[in-house]
Design a protein around this motif. Structure first.
Motif, PDB file in Angstrom:
ATOM      1  N   LEU A  68       0.839  -1.210   0.000  1.00 49.34           N
ATOM      2  CA  LEU A  68       0.000   0.000   0.000  1.00 49.34           C
ATOM      3  C   LEU A  68       0.873   1.259   0.000  1.00 49.34           C
ATOM      4  O   LEU A  68       2.042   1.202   0.372  1.00 49.34           O
ATOM      5  CB  LEU A  68      -0.886   0.008   1.247  1.00 49.34           C
ATOM      6  CG  LEU A  68      -2.053  -0.972   1.285  1.00 49.34           C
ATOM      7  CD1 LEU A  68      -2.740  -0.908   2.642  1.00 49.34           C
ATOM      8  CD2 LEU A  68      -3.071  -0.642   0.207  1.00 49.34           C
ATOM      9  N   PRO A  69       0.282   2.419  -0.388  1.00 49.92           N
ATOM     10  CA  PRO A  69       1.046   3.667  -0.258  1.00 49.92           C
ATOM     11  C   PRO A  69       1.407   3.914   1.211  1.00 49.92           C
ATOM     12  O   PRO A  69       0.639   3.511   2.105  1.00 49.92           O
ATOM     13  CB  PRO A  69       0.057   4.742  -0.748  1.00 49.92           C
ATOM     14  CG  PRO A  69      -1.055   4.025  -1.396  1.00 49.92           C
ATOM     15  CD  PRO A  69      -1.065   2.620  -0.936  1.00 49.92           C
ATOM     16  N   PRO A  70       2.551   4.584   1.461  1.00 45.86           N
ATOM     17  CA  PRO A  70       3.034   4.734   2.851  1.00 45.86           C
ATOM     18  C   PRO A  70       2.011   5.327   3.806  1.00 45.86           C
ATOM     19  O   PRO A  70       1.855   4.839   4.924  1.00 45.86           O
ATOM     20  CB  PRO A  70       4.234   5.669   2.707  1.00 45.86           C
ATOM     21  CG  PRO A  70       4.660   5.561   1.301  1.00 45.86           C
ATOM     22  CD  PRO A  70       3.465   5.163   0.497  1.00 45.86           C
ATOM     23  N   ASP A  71       1.299   6.399   3.378  1.00 45.58           N
ATOM     24  CA  ASP A  71       0.397   7.052   4.341  1.00 45.58           C
ATOM     25  C   ASP A  71      -0.731   6.113   4.767  1.00 45.58           C
ATOM     26  O   ASP A  71      -1.077   6.039   5.949  1.00 45.58           O
ATOM     27  CB  ASP A  71      -0.149   8.375   3.781  1.00 45.58           C
ATOM     28  CG  ASP A  71      -0.822   8.202   2.432  1.00 45.58           C
ATOM     29  OD1 ASP A  71      -0.558   7.182   1.773  1.00 45.58           O
ATOM     30  OD2 ASP A  71      -1.618   9.075   2.033  1.00 45.58           O
ATOM     31  N   LEU A  72      -1.261   5.343   3.820  1.00 49.40           N
ATOM     32  CA  LEU A  72      -2.350   4.422   4.174  1.00 49.40           C
ATOM     33  C   LEU A  72      -1.826   3.261   5.017  1.00 49.40           C
ATOM     34  O   LEU A  72      -2.471   2.832   5.984  1.00 49.40           O
ATOM     35  CB  LEU A  72      -3.037   3.888   2.916  1.00 49.40           C
ATOM     36  CG  LEU A  72      -3.920   4.889   2.161  1.00 49.40           C
ATOM     37  CD1 LEU A  72      -4.549   4.231   0.949  1.00 49.40           C
ATOM     38  CD2 LEU A  72      -4.997   5.473   3.068  1.00 49.40           C
ATOM     39  N   ALA A  73      -0.634   2.769   4.656  1.00 47.66           N
ATOM     40  CA  ALA A  73      -0.078   1.642   5.404  1.00 47.66           C
ATOM     41  C   ALA A  73       0.162   2.047   6.851  1.00 47.66           C
ATOM     42  O   ALA A  73      -0.188   1.307   7.785  1.00 47.66           O
ATOM     43  CB  ALA A  73       1.226   1.196   4.753  1.00 47.66           C
ATOM     44  N   ALA A 118      10.032   0.252  12.135  1.00 47.02           N
ATOM     45  CA  ALA A 118      10.584  -0.596  11.067  1.00 47.02           C
ATOM     46  C   ALA A 118       9.696  -0.512   9.832  1.00 47.02           C
ATOM     47  O   ALA A 118      10.187  -0.449   8.696  1.00 47.02           O
ATOM     48  CB  ALA A 118      10.694  -2.031  11.555  1.00 47.02           C
ATOM     49  N   ALA A 119       8.369  -0.483  10.058  1.00 47.11           N
ATOM     50  CA  ALA A 119       7.431  -0.400   8.928  1.00 47.11           C
ATOM     51  C   ALA A 119       7.605   0.918   8.194  1.00 47.11           C
ATOM     52  O   ALA A 119       7.525   0.976   6.961  1.00 47.11           O
ATOM     53  CB  ALA A 119       5.996  -0.547   9.431  1.00 47.11           C
TER      54      ALA A 119
END
Lengths: 195, 515
Positions: free
Chosen positions: B59-64, B338-339
């Protein structure tokens, strides 16, 4: 300040005393465990310091002698060695070196229901993830694992044939469903090449 | 004033940015998943965040990151359900909740207890969020002053303080766990000369042990073994009374709420300590100050409120150092950190320079997760009871299947499944022997920071150790670190207590101490 330190995943309120050891039977086991852990940690730390010493000093690259790769691992090895020695000494002072391992103690450990469940769990999980996955198709390995796990842990002595069939059916449905959903999600949604 | 308005403006923009159907959809399922993970004994917030990281890396970073924060916050709250209904904390953060939550449920007031837990968690989360929005930018700017010397001490300080506070009975075990974590981080190519340490020719180990498989093992697989070894849980209490809390009853404890929120946030900021300690310290502080302290442990609403406010306030608190220093305040925050790296977000001292809007996005994410928590908290009663009734023999194999495939999925290496298994066994043994996991996780994260900054510092000073001890921030950090070690030695502590009492101008009246 009244803290309830070390409340672990078991959630039991921990004892309120602060020194590491009291006189309970559980603590006696912990003292012995600390003795053994301390010995393992001493060996580990000596190994780490030895390996750090063996790491190259990179003199031919003219690097600063205090930037050598072995510096920090050696430092950590020494700290762990000191902590492990304290652990062993403390345990020996509390009688932890008298392990008292007899056949009777080992037999009791073997038949204790919790330990048996742990052993079966370890065999099933490691067998599945470490050996089955990658050897046979992923969906089959996963379905078989879930099926076997449920059947092994839910079967009881004295179950009727009908109950066995019902248990097998539930386990098979859950195994198939888990396998199908996980395989589909990772393969089709996350585009993972399954092992 | 202008700065406050600018911050508020950034926060509102961030909120608006997430007001899309897709983002709201992700908030709704991930908060619910978090609550379920938290509610199920054996599934912890760290494990939940680690497992969901493996599901969101496309997913895109902001949503993840939105999803991960919703899972994290939801899980810490969800654990209160099993604490109240089963007398088993869903996550270690809810251990203090059992003391008053379960007696309330046994007295037929499970609904009220759940309502109070919801109010406490929501208010705690909002207090923590306020400090995240205000403290993180300040700390981020301050962190720009940090050099190698300060980062070295920050690593040692984090390990020592985390080791001490997570293992108060025996701090040495906390320190051993922390230093073992640092040692684990030494495996792989080092960051200055690219020398391969402890790899023995294995290419799989060149990058070191990947954090996510290690965390999935230490928190997921270890938990599966732990749950299967323990006896099956017994009765689930039913909620017959209303779950909607009375506002008057909630705000009657406003002092406790604010105090617990502050304590939770501060404990969150301390590296590697985490939500369980935040809940215990908030609970202890509330009991000491409460006129109803005799009721604590027997079904005190105030005690329950303190524990649940403290642990959820710790969530945004733990994100503060993760964002501004790249040092996690708790184990789930370590996985979150880490994510962030996996998704190409680079938290750390430069975050306020390079992407200040990201900090406010994170504040907005906490806000949405809190909102989700409130809605589910006030509506979900029966479905969560059904979830709690799922036998562990059916849940644990599914959890393990996710542990295995989740570890594999990120880099698609079978080696990572073995890392998960190895760390699972290692984590289980350490846990059984009362070694706390949080300092170890912190150690794994801090290993690289310690390694690079000690060596860089020594190169800068040409081997002179003086700046490590005399620069103002370093001075404070090493003094606190050494004091923490000294105070854990029994005779030194007793001596310090005697000295403090001798210096005190007044003595407490007999019976007023609440140990």
């Amino acid at each position: 300040m009244t803290l309830r330190p070390g409340a672990g995943s078991d959630g039991n309120p921990p004892p309120s005393h602060l020194p590491p050891y009291d006189r309970s039977e559980k603590t006696a086991d912990m003292v012995k465990a600390d003795f053994l852990t301390g010995l393992v940690l001493i060996l580990l730390s000596l190994f780490v310091v030895f390996e750090s010493w063996r790491m190259p000093r990179l003199e031919h690259l003219k690097v600063h002698p205090l930037s050598v790769p072995g510096l920090v691992p050696a430092f950590l090895g020494i700290v762990i060695f000191v902590l492990a020695v304290i652990l062993v000494v403390r345990s020996v002072l509390a009688g932890g070196h008298r392990l008292g391992l007899s056949n009777e103690v080992l037999r009791r450990l073997r038949v204790e229901p919790g330990n048996r469940r742990l052993l079966v769990t370890a065999v099933l999980t490691i067998g599945y993830a470490g050996f089955l996955v990658g050897s046979i198709p992923y969906w089959l390995a996963t379905g078989l694992f879930v099926f076997a796990f449920i059947v092994i842990f839910e079967r009881r002595r004295g179950m009727t044939r009908r109950e066995y069939v019902r248990l097998g059916l539930v386990a098979a449905i859950l195994g198939a469903a888990t396998s199908a959903v996980v395989t589909w999600a990772f393969q089709s949604m996350f585009l993972v090449t399954l092992p | 004033m202008a700065a406050i308005l600018a911050n508020l403006n950034q926060f509102i923009s961030a909120i608006a940015g997430f007001l899309t159907p897709l983002a709201l959809f992700h908030v709704s399922w991930s908060t619910l998943l978090g609550i379920i993970i938290g509610a199920l004994p054996g599934l912890t917030a760290t494990m939940g965040v680690a497992l969901v990281t493996t599901l969101t890396y496309k997913l895109p970073p902001d949503l993840a990151i939105l999803i991960l924060i919703c899972v994290y916050n939801g899980a810490i709250y969800g654990g209160s359900r099993s604490a109240i209904l089963l007398n088993i904390p869903g996550t270690p953060a809810n251990a203090a909740t059992t003391l008053d939550g379960f007696p309330l449920a046994r007295a037929g007031r499970a609904g009220k207890a759940m309502g109070i837990a919801t109010s406490g968690s929501v208010l705690g989360s909002l207090i923590g969020m306020f400090f995240l929005a205000t403290v993180a930018p300040l700390l981020g700017n301050y962190a720009l002053k940090f050099q190698s010397f300060e980062f070295f001490w920050l690593a040692i300080f984090g390990i020592v303080i985390s080791g001490h506070l997570t293992a108060l009975e025996d701090p040495m075990k906390g320190w051993i766990a922390g230093f073992l974590g640092l040692l684990v981080a030494m495996v792989g190519q080092e960051g200055i000369h690219a020398y391969e340490r402890f790899t023995y020719g294995t290419t799989d180990l060149l990058g070191g042990f990947a954090l996510i498989p290690a965390m999935v093992g230490a928190f997921g697989f270890a938990e599966v073994m732990s749950v299967m070894r323990s006896p099956a849980p017994e009765v689930v209490q039913e909620a017959r009374d209303s779950i909607i809390p009375k506002l008057g009853e909630v705000f009657r404890y406003w002092r406790t709420i604010i105090r617990s929120g502050l304590i939770g946030t501060i404990i969150g900021i301390i590296p590697g300590v985490g939500e369980d300690i935040a809940a215990w310290v908030s609970y202890a502080a509330a009991r000491r100050k409460s006129p109803e302290r005799d009721r604590f442990g027997k079904g005190s609403v105030e005690g329950l409120m303190a524990a649940e406010t403290g642990n959820n306030a710790c969530v945004p608190g733990a994100i503060i150092p993760a964002l501004t220093l790249a040092i996690p305040g708790s184990a789930p925050a370590a996985v979150l950190l880490a994510a962030m790296f996996i998704h190409g977000v680079r938290p750390g001292p430069m975050v306020m320079v390079e992407s200040p809007e990201f900090v406010y996005q994170v504040v907005a994410m906490v806000f949405f997760s809190t909102l989700g928590m409130l809605i589910y908290g006030l509506t979900l009663t029966k479905p969560l009871l059904w979830v709690l009734a799922v036998p562990r023999t059916r849940l644990m194999p599914v959890v393990f299947v996710l542990c295995a495939i989740g570890s594999y999925a990120i880099t698609q290496r079978t080696f990572d499944i073995w890392v998960m298994i190895g760390f699972g066994i290692f984590g289980y043994i350490l846990r059984e022997m009362k070694y706390p996991m949080a300092p170890m996780v912190l150690g794994i994260i801090m290993g690289d920071i310690l390694d690079k900054n000690l060596r860089r510092g020594l190169i800068l000073t040409d081997g002179d150790l003086t700046p490590f001890f005399t620069r103002p921030i370093s001075l404070v950090l090493w003094l606190v670190t050494v004091s923490s070690i000294l105070l854990s030695i029994e005779p030194v502590r007793r001596g310090a207590q005697r000295a403090a009492q001798a210096l005190r101008p007044w003595r407490p009246r007999a019976g007023t101490e609440t140990r």
